[in-house]
Motif scaffolding. Structure first.
Motif, short mmCIF file in Angstrom:
data_model
loop_
_atom_site.label_atom_id
_atom_site.label_comp_id
_atom_site.label_asym_id
_atom_site.label_seq_id
_atom_site.Cartn_x
_atom_site.Cartn_y
_atom_site.Cartn_z
N LEU A 75 -2.45 -45.78 29.64
CA LEU A 75 -1.45 -45.12 28.80
C LEU A 75 -1.64 -45.50 27.33
O LEU A 75 -1.57 -44.64 26.45
CB LEU A 75 -0.04 -45.50 29.28
CG LEU A 75 1.11 -44.79 28.58
CD1 LEU A 75 1.04 -43.28 28.76
CD2 LEU A 75 2.44 -45.33 29.11
N ASP A 76 -1.92 -46.76 27.06
CA ASP A 76 -2.17 -47.19 25.68
C ASP A 76 -3.38 -46.47 25.09
O ASP A 76 -3.38 -46.09 23.92
CB ASP A 76 -2.36 -48.71 25.61
CG ASP A 76 -1.07 -49.48 25.83
OD1 ASP A 76 0.02 -48.86 25.84
OD2 ASP A 76 -1.15 -50.72 25.99
N TYR A 79 -2.35 -43.00 24.18
CA TYR A 79 -1.61 -42.97 22.91
C TYR A 79 -2.55 -43.09 21.71
O TYR A 79 -2.33 -42.47 20.67
CB TYR A 79 -0.53 -44.05 22.87
CG TYR A 79 0.74 -43.65 23.57
CD1 TYR A 79 1.48 -42.54 23.14
CD2 TYR A 79 1.23 -44.38 24.65
CE1 TYR A 79 2.65 -42.16 23.78
CE2 TYR A 79 2.41 -44.00 25.29
CZ TYR A 79 3.11 -42.89 24.85
OH TYR A 79 4.27 -42.52 25.48
N LYS A 80 -3.61 -43.88 21.84
CA LYS A 80 -4.59 -43.98 20.75
C LYS A 80 -5.27 -42.62 20.54
O LYS A 80 -5.51 -42.21 19.40
CB LYS A 80 -5.62 -45.07 21.04
CG LYS A 80 -5.07 -46.47 20.89
CD LYS A 80 -6.16 -47.51 21.10
CE LYS A 80 -5.59 -48.91 20.96
NZ LYS A 80 -5.19 -49.24 19.60
N LYS A 82 -3.98 -39.70 21.30
CA LYS A 82 -2.95 -38.82 20.72
C LYS A 82 -2.80 -39.09 19.23
O LYS A 82 -2.66 -38.16 18.43
CB LYS A 82 -1.61 -39.06 21.44
CG LYS A 82 -0.44 -38.28 20.87
CD LYS A 82 -0.53 -36.80 21.14
CE LYS A 82 0.77 -36.06 21.02
NZ LYS A 82 1.29 -35.85 19.71
N ASP A 83 -2.84 -40.37 18.83
CA ASP A 83 -2.80 -40.70 17.41
C ASP A 83 -3.98 -40.06 16.68
O ASP A 83 -3.84 -39.58 15.55
CB ASP A 83 -2.83 -42.22 17.19
CG ASP A 83 -1.51 -42.89 17.56
OD1 ASP A 83 -0.49 -42.19 17.71
OD2 ASP A 83 -1.52 -44.13 17.70
N ASP A 86 -3.06 -36.51 16.21
CA ASP A 86 -2.01 -36.41 15.19
C ASP A 86 -2.54 -36.65 13.78
O ASP A 86 -1.96 -36.18 12.81
CB ASP A 86 -0.88 -37.40 15.49
CG ASP A 86 -0.09 -37.01 16.74
OD1 ASP A 86 -0.24 -35.85 17.22
OD2 ASP A 86 0.65 -37.86 17.25
N VAL A 115 2.55 -38.61 27.23
CA VAL A 115 1.96 -38.72 25.89
C VAL A 115 2.15 -37.43 25.09
O VAL A 115 1.98 -37.43 23.88
CB VAL A 115 0.46 -39.12 26.00
CG1 VAL A 115 -0.18 -39.28 24.64
CG2 VAL A 115 0.32 -40.42 26.79
#
Length: 131
Positions: A75-76, A79-80, A82-83, A86, A115
């Motif tokens: 999951l972490d 998120y990286k 996804k960043d 973004d 996410v």
């Protein structure tokens, strides 16, 4: 940037992170004794990679099994990624699962929902060696 290549074992996934490759891949089972120790270089590599990423980043998960502690690290990683999206990077995430593994398919769907990121789910077939 130096590649991060880790041979998979019964407890840890194989990792093939090479900026010169078409895909960044994590593949296999993940249940390392010390999850943070195992995933720390992976997280650091991803952070460094996004300082100067490729035009297109193709990230592939091909997990056979992961324990609860590993799911937090996956999951972490998500998120990286996804960043990265973004921040304007072209990131494509693929979640491969064996055709008969409904739980792993649902895990990919769950990660995408948590996410809030598109993840391509791809059913793959077992070869005779893998069964």
């Amino acid at each position: 940037m130096e590649a991060l290549i880790l041979e998979g074992s019964t407890d840890t996934p194989g990792v093939n992170f090479d900026k010169n490759s078409d895909e960044l891949i994590i593949k296999g089972s993940s249940m390392p004794e010390d999850v943070k120790e195992f995933y720390s270089p992976i997280m650091n590599w991803i952070d460094a990679y996004f300082e100067s990423p490729n035009d297109i980043t193709k990230f592939v998960f091909e997990m056979v099994y992961f324990n609860t502690a590993s799911s937090k690290m996956i999951l972490d990683i998500m998120y990286k990624l996804k960043d990265g999206i973004d921040n304007g990077n072209n990131v494509e995430v693929t979640w491969k699962y064996y055709e008969d593994d409904e739980e792993m398919m649902e895990a990919g769907e769950d990660f995408a929902e948590i996410v809030e990121m598109p993840i391509e789910l791809v059913s793959i077939y077992h070869t005779s060696k893998e069964k």
